[in-house]
Every structure is written in C-alpha cells, then in structure tokens.
Design an enzyme around this catalytic site. Structure first.
Site, PDB file in Angstrom:
ATOM      1  N   LYS A  79      23.695  -7.706   1.497  1.00  0.00           N
ATOM      2  CA  LYS A  79      22.419  -8.472   0.911  1.00  0.00           C
ATOM      3  C   LYS A  79      20.914  -8.043   1.481  1.00  0.00           C
ATOM      4  CE  LYS A  79      21.163 -11.089   4.545  1.00  0.00           C
ATOM      5  NZ  LYS A  79      19.909 -11.273   5.069  1.00  0.00           N
TER       6      LYS A  79
ATOM      7  N   THR B 154      17.604 -14.822   0.989  1.00  0.00           N
ATOM      8  CA  THR B 154      16.952 -13.847   1.391  1.00  0.00           C
ATOM      9  C   THR B 154      16.311 -13.121   0.333  1.00  0.00           C
ATOM     10  OG1 THR B 154      18.778 -12.226   2.001  1.00  0.00           O
ATOM     11  CG2 THR B 154      17.683 -13.500   3.699  1.00  0.00           C
TER      12      THR B 154
END
Ligand SMILES: NC(=O)C1=CN([C@@H]2O[C@H](COP(=O)(O)OP(=O)(O)OC[C@H]3O[C@@H](n4cnc5c(N)ncnc54)[C@H](OP(=O)(O)O)[C@@H]3O)[C@@H](O)[C@H]2O)C=CC1
Ligand SMILES: O=C(CO)COP(=O)(O)O
Length: 331
Positions: free
Chosen positions: A191, A248
């Site tokens: 990620k 994020t």
C-alpha cells in the site's frame, strides 16, 4: 509465551514512540534509540519533540540508548524503517531476550534481496525466535493521542498471534489476529507504493475520479500480487491492505501520499522526499522485481518505480497507463 509483560520498542521515530505510548498504560516500556543524546532529550523532556511534537510521553516509558535494557523485555517491537531491519537486528541480536517474540512493525520489502520483513527476520534472528508482523491503518499521531485505531497482528502460530494481540491491545488500540503473515506484510508494504501513485494523481491535478479509479485498480494489483506470493485475499481485504490503502491513498497526513503529491506537482524525487521517510519509494523497485519474477504485471507499481528512479516523467506515465489495452475488469 512468557508471562513477562514488559515491552521493548526498538526505534524512537514516530511509529515506535506512538506504539510505546499506546501500550505503556498496561506494560512497562523501554524505548530504545540508537542516539544517546536523543534518548536523553526524550527522557528529560518527556516528549519526542523531533518525531511526535506535542504528544506527552507516557510516564511508564523509559527511553534509553543502552541495548542492555532490552534483555528484560517479554515482547520486542522492531520499529525502524524496513531497509534498516537487517542491520538493526544484527547490531542488537546479542541483547535480545532469548525466546521473546519479535513483532515486525516496518512496512516494506528489502531492496537488493527483495525479501519480505519476515524473511529478513528469519535470516537475521537466532533460529527459533518467534516472529510476528503488525500492520494496518494507523497514523502515529492518531495512535499516540489515543484516538481509536485497529490493526492486524500476524504470526505463523495462531496461538502466538492471539496472545500478542491480547497483550498489546488496549482501550484505543485494537489488534485483530491472524496466521496469514505473508498477507499482512504484503498489505503494509504494497500500500505504501500505491499511496505514492495516489499522491501523484492528486499533485498533478488529475481529479478525484482519477484517484478513485487508481485506488480500485491499485487494489486489484495488490490482490493479484498477494495471491501469487501466498497472501490470502480476505487478509488483503481487511485492515492491512484495503484498510491501509484507503487511509494513505487519500490523506496528505501520509508521508507516502505527500511524497507522491510533491512528485505530481513537479518536484524531483530527492526534493519530494524532503528528508521524511516514504517507505514506498524504497519498496517500489522490490515489489516490481518480485512481480516480474512471476510474470505478473503491476502497471501502477511499475509507474511509481519508474518515476521514483527518475526513469520516467509523470505525464508520460499517465499517458502510458491510459493507453494500455482494454481488458476485462477482473482478470
Ligand atoms: N509513522 C506512522 O504513522 C507509521 C509508520 N509505520 C512504519 O514504521 C516504520 C518506521 O516508521 P516511523 O517510525 O514513522 O519512521 P521515522 O522516520 O519517524 O523514524 C525512524 C526511526 O528509526 C530510527 N532508525 C533509522 N535507522 C536506524 C538504524 N540503522 N538503527 C537504529 N535506528 C534507526 C531513526 O533514528 P534516528 O532519528 O537516529 O535517525 C528513527 O528513530 C516504517 O516502516 C513505517 O512504514 C507503520 C505504521 C504507521
Ligand atoms: O502506514 C501508515 C499508516 O497506516 C503511515 O503511512 P505513511 O508512512 O505514508 O505516513
């Protein structure tokens, strides 16, 4: 697992300090830093002014640069950047309490070896050391301020994962547990790379629709990668994977997103980094190398790797992504 409740945290950056604060209400905590002056400053000021300014340090934390202090811990959290994990373990190995579980908290893949953190730990730690991985959507500043947070704790032995999750959970930090170590570490490492891509889209003004499309396609890449490397799809759809990507890929509070945003606005990779850690910048090439080794295409991760290496410009990469052959959505 040992009944010794004390916790040692290796690494006094933002995440190490936040985790120390989160568990200190229930366990005595040793926060180990490599720099004696930084440790002394934190002890004196009861604040980590460099990495977590404005957050009071819990009275149950002792900051030190004395590696000997690690020996008393029942659980050790390793919280330095991924690219330093092997060296830090090598340096501290002889001080680690024998048999105590080591919880790997960095989100990344080692450059050069393309090794996951659990593989690095297995090579660098004494044989038989129990290892776990902690990952999930959790900004240090939120955790340190005791805002509600949920993450995943993985260990190959399900009983250890459950024990550690109970030991480290508290009123505001909730740990789910699983035996899918590989899935959890892929979610965290992957990620970060994909959050950079989302930052690039934001920084280049491509719009919210583009960003949403990118998050969905990035997650599809991550799922394909995880399937190939032994992570379970349901793990990736949980906290370490989708949960952390959502966090994020949409918040400038993320250093990876902010790094991408600056790249998108035209900064060079060096200028965009600005002295702050963006783990995805180091992991991108390793992620792509692992994918290529198995014949897997990861166009978004490849784009990030190229931009970070200075091998492609943002506009050229966007054109490249949009010109890819049309295909079925689920392939
Ligand atoms: N910040 C966050 O919100 C979260 C971070 N993480 C992950 O945690 C990991 C650490 O991140 P974070 O704490 O934020 O990073 P920071 O940049 O805030 O801090 C890094 C810390 O590691 C120390 N360090 C670096 N190299 C070494 C070394 N060779 N030996 C000993 N200590 C070293 C630094 O010490 P010095 O100051 O002396 O350089 C510093 O204390 C990353 O993998 C990140 O992805 C995971 C979840 C949340
Ligand atoms: O991993 C994180 C939150 O879950 C922290 O993200 P950044 O490293 O991008 O700031």
């Amino acid at each position: 697992m040992s009944q010794n409740g004390s916790v040692a945290v290796i690494g006094g950056g933002a995440w190490g300090t936040a985790l120390a604060n989160a568990v200190a209400g229930r366990h005595p905590v040793t926060l180990w830093l490599r720099d004696p002056e930084a440790a002394a400053r934190i002890e004196r000021g009861r604040e980590n002014a460099r990495y977590l300014p404005g957050v009071p340090l819990h009275p149950g934390i002792r900051a030190t640069a004395d590696a000997g202090a690690l020996a008393a811990a029942g659980t050790v959290l390793l919280v330095t950047p991924a690219q330093t994990a092997r060296a830090v373990i090598g340096q501290l190995k002889s001080h680690l309490p024998p048999g105590a579980p080591i919880v790997l908290c960095a989100k990344g893949i080692e450059r050069g070896t393309d090794a996951f953190m659990s593989a690095v730990a297995a090579e660098a730690l004494p044989v038989g050391t129990p290892v776990a991985v902690l990952s999930g959507p959790s900004f240090a500043a939120d955790v340190a301020r005791n805002l509600p947070t949920a993450v995943t704790l993985a260990a190959a032995e399900a009983g250890l994962a459950a024990d550690l999750a109970h030991r480290l959970s508290g009123p505001t930090l909730r740990l789910y547990h699983t035996d899918d170590v590989r899935g959890v570490e892929i979610g965290g490492a992957g990620k970060n790379v994909l959050a950079i891509a989302c930052g690039i889209v934001a920084g280049s003004g491509l719009g919210e629709s583009a960003r949403a499309a990118l998050i969905a396609r990035a997650f599809a890449e991550l799922m394909r990668f995880a399937r190939l490397y032994g992570g379970r799809p349901e793990t990736l759809m949980g906290l370490s994977g989708l949960g952390d990507l959502v966090l994020t890929a949409s918040s400038p509070q993320s250093r990876n997103f902010a790094f991408g945003e600056r790249l998108g606005a035209g900064a060079t990779p060096e200028a965009a980094a600005g002295g702050k850690l963006a783990e995805g910048a180091f992991t991108a090439a390793a992620l792509v190398a692992l994918a290529r080794a198995q014949g897997l295409e990861m166009p978004i991760a490849e784009a990030v790797a190229d931009i970070v290496a200075g091998a492609a410009r943002v506009d050229a990469v966007v054109a490249r992504l949009m010109a890819r052959p049309l295909k079925g959505e689920v392939e």
